[in-house]
Design an enzyme around this catalytic site. Structure first.
Site, mmCIF file in Angstrom:
data_model
loop_
_atom_site.group_PDB
_atom_site.id
_atom_site.type_symbol
_atom_site.label_atom_id
_atom_site.label_comp_id
_atom_site.label_asym_id
_atom_site.label_seq_id
_atom_site.Cartn_x
_atom_site.Cartn_y
_atom_site.Cartn_z
ATOM 1 N N HIS A 193 -19.168 0.566 27.278
ATOM 2 C CA HIS A 193 -18.067 0.038 28.082
ATOM 3 C C HIS A 193 -18.045 -1.485 28.174
ATOM 4 O O HIS A 193 -17.088 -2.055 28.705
ATOM 5 C CB HIS A 193 -18.102 0.657 29.490
ATOM 6 C CG HIS A 193 -16.738 0.905 30.057
ATOM 7 N ND1 HIS A 193 -16.484 1.770 31.101
ATOM 8 C CD2 HIS A 193 -15.523 0.391 29.728
ATOM 9 C CE1 HIS A 193 -15.192 1.779 31.388
ATOM 10 N NE2 HIS A 193 -14.589 0.937 30.578
ATOM 11 N N ASP A 213 -14.085 6.298 35.578
ATOM 12 C CA ASP A 213 -15.509 6.069 35.357
ATOM 13 C C ASP A 213 -16.322 6.694 36.489
ATOM 14 O O ASP A 213 -15.893 6.677 37.647
ATOM 15 C CB ASP A 213 -15.790 4.558 35.317
ATOM 16 C CG ASP A 213 -17.000 4.197 34.484
ATOM 17 O OD1 ASP A 213 -18.027 4.898 34.586
ATOM 18 O OD2 ASP A 213 -16.930 3.196 33.751
ATOM 19 N N HIS A 245 -19.003 5.295 37.219
ATOM 20 C CA HIS A 245 -19.631 4.082 37.740
ATOM 21 C C HIS A 245 -18.582 3.020 38.043
ATOM 22 O O HIS A 245 -17.431 3.130 37.624
ATOM 23 C CB HIS A 245 -20.632 3.551 36.709
ATOM 24 C CG HIS A 245 -21.577 4.598 36.205
ATOM 25 N ND1 HIS A 245 -21.302 5.358 35.075
ATOM 26 C CD2 HIS A 245 -22.757 5.033 36.677
ATOM 27 C CE1 HIS A 245 -22.299 6.215 34.874
ATOM 28 N NE2 HIS A 245 -23.191 6.047 35.833
ATOM 29 N N ASP A 291 -18.989 -0.359 37.252
ATOM 30 C CA ASP A 291 -19.024 -1.447 36.260
ATOM 31 C C ASP A 291 -18.724 -2.791 36.915
ATOM 32 O O ASP A 291 -18.089 -3.659 36.324
ATOM 33 C CB ASP A 291 -18.059 -1.166 35.108
ATOM 34 C CG ASP A 291 -18.476 0.058 34.302
ATOM 35 O OD1 ASP A 291 -19.611 0.530 34.473
ATOM 36 O OD2 ASP A 291 -17.657 0.539 33.490
ATOM 37 N N HIS A 348 -22.940 -3.134 29.953
ATOM 38 C CA HIS A 348 -21.871 -2.139 30.108
ATOM 39 C C HIS A 348 -21.636 -1.794 31.574
ATOM 40 O O HIS A 348 -20.643 -1.126 31.893
ATOM 41 C CB HIS A 348 -22.152 -0.880 29.277
ATOM 42 C CG HIS A 348 -23.196 0.050 29.817
ATOM 43 N ND1 HIS A 348 -23.254 1.390 29.486
ATOM 44 C CD2 HIS A 348 -24.250 -0.160 30.649
ATOM 45 C CE1 HIS A 348 -24.284 1.955 30.107
ATOM 46 N NE2 HIS A 348 -24.901 1.039 30.804
ATOM 47 N N ASP A 398 -13.827 5.827 30.523
ATOM 48 C CA ASP A 398 -15.205 6.115 30.157
ATOM 49 C C ASP A 398 -15.368 7.629 30.197
ATOM 50 O O ASP A 398 -15.090 8.257 31.222
ATOM 51 C CB ASP A 398 -16.149 5.434 31.163
ATOM 52 C CG ASP A 398 -17.609 5.523 30.777
ATOM 53 O OD1 ASP A 398 -18.013 6.550 30.205
ATOM 54 O OD2 ASP A 398 -18.353 4.569 31.081
ATOM 55 N N ASP A 426 -17.826 9.337 30.625
ATOM 56 C CA ASP A 426 -18.724 9.847 31.666
ATOM 57 C C ASP A 426 -18.009 10.027 33.002
ATOM 58 O O ASP A 426 -18.592 10.530 33.959
ATOM 59 C CB ASP A 426 -19.992 8.996 31.799
ATOM 60 C CG ASP A 426 -19.789 7.647 32.494
ATOM 61 O OD1 ASP A 426 -18.806 7.470 33.231
ATOM 62 O OD2 ASP A 426 -20.645 6.762 32.308
ATOM 63 N N GLU A 457 -17.828 5.136 25.395
ATOM 64 C CA GLU A 457 -19.089 5.799 25.749
ATOM 65 C C GLU A 457 -19.247 7.194 25.152
ATOM 66 O O GLU A 457 -19.986 8.029 25.685
ATOM 67 C CB GLU A 457 -19.291 5.846 27.272
ATOM 68 C CG GLU A 457 -19.381 4.468 27.935
ATOM 69 C CD GLU A 457 -20.726 3.767 27.727
ATOM 70 O OE1 GLU A 457 -21.626 4.364 27.109
ATOM 71 O OE2 GLU A 457 -20.871 2.608 28.199
#
Length: 298
Positions: A98, A121, A123, A125, A138, A225, A227, A270
């Site tokens: 990412h 995402d 996360h 980031d 990332h 992303d 994930d 990702e």
């Protein structure tokens, strides 16, 4: 939506400091992305891959792993994405980790003055060198695009900031570091965690998200992303977090984005085929792309 799409791959794994995700663009192409989108009547131009330097030795600068190489690759990507926008085409970037969002957002923001962003995402980031537990870049691209972090990341493309906090929405968050939580509260960024998705339902979350990023903006960038999805549906990612967005919720989200007709650019990142099973995650990415570009059953 612009039906003239230019694809560019970024075989980068340095931002994640984990091998395998550099093969993501190849895996997505192997999963049939070009044929799938061409069947929808979209004009596809595949511009190949950005060349990413592979250092002989591990490097780290001020808690930023492989800073030189990540900056170099993203400067190249920003220039290519800017060229695509200049040609009046839609940039579709295939990752790679990412950290490539640094270059994608920089290239798009040169042409879209007030850019909205939907960031799917697990996360945030939103780390900087001061807050990152790992030093992996990332985990920093959204912060840098907003103007927070190392000056070399912040200034990719030659200007900063690229984004305004009020024009960004994160969807699917379920793993935020302390520094990220503090930054979100300080700048007042809109975040739909899995709690809100479970409580409100994905349709309402997307309605609110689309309204938020479309208001007072000139176009919306999608940064997805894999994930963000639950590992059951997308196992081939480097940092999986259980309890994520389902496959069907992902499709509903992107179908609604297509109906809203606000996207001007997108990236899917990702995908790590080493951690995958029978290229399953890349095939999920291609299916989601088709939804984002308006594919429907009826």
């Amino acid at each position: 939506m612009n039906k003239n799409i230019s694809i560019v791959g970024v075989p980068m794994d340095l931002g994640a400091d984990r091998r395998g995700v550099d093969m993501g663009p190849s895996a997505i192409r192997y999963a049939g992305v070009v044929a799938r989108l061409e069947q929808m009547g979209i004009d596809i131009q595949d511009r190949g891959d950005i060349q990413v330097a592979r250092p002989h030795l591990f490097t780290e600068t001020e808690n930023h792993k492989y800073l030189d190489e990540v900056v170099e690759a993203n400067e190249k990507l920003a220039a290519v994405v800017s060229d695509i926008m200049e040609e009046g085409r839609f940039p579709l970037v295939l990752g790679g980790d990412h950290s490539i969002a640094l270059g994608t957002v920089a290239g798009v923001a040169k042409h879209v003055k007030n850019l909205g962003v939907i960031w799917f995402d697990a996360h945030g980031d939103l780390n900087t060198g001061e807050t990152s537990p790992s030093g992996n870049i990332h985990g920093m691209p959204l912060a840098a695009s907003l103007g927070f972090g190392h000056k070399r990341l912040v200034n990719i493309g030659g200007f900063t900031p690229k984004l305004k906090p009020e024009n960004v929405v994160i969807i699917g968050a379920r793993d935020l570091d302390k520094g990220e939580r503090e930054l979100i509260k300080r700048i007042g960024m809109k975040v739909f965690t899995m709690h809100e998705i479970d409580k409100l339902g994905m349709a309402r979350v997307m309605e609110e998200a689309i309204e938020h990023v479309s208001k007072n903006t000139d176009g919306v960038h999608l940064s997805l992303d894999l994930d963000g999805l639950d590992p059951h549906d997308a196992p081939g990612v480097g940092t999986p977090v259980i309890g994520g967005i389902s496959y069907r919720e992902g499709h509903v989200s992107l179908e609604m984005l297509a109906d809203a007709d606000v996207l001007c650019s997108a990236e899917f990142v990702e995908v790590n085929p080493i951690l995958d099973s029978e290229n399953r995650t890349a095939r999920v990415a291609v299916a989601l792309m088709s939804s984002a570009f308006g594919d429907k059953l009826l």
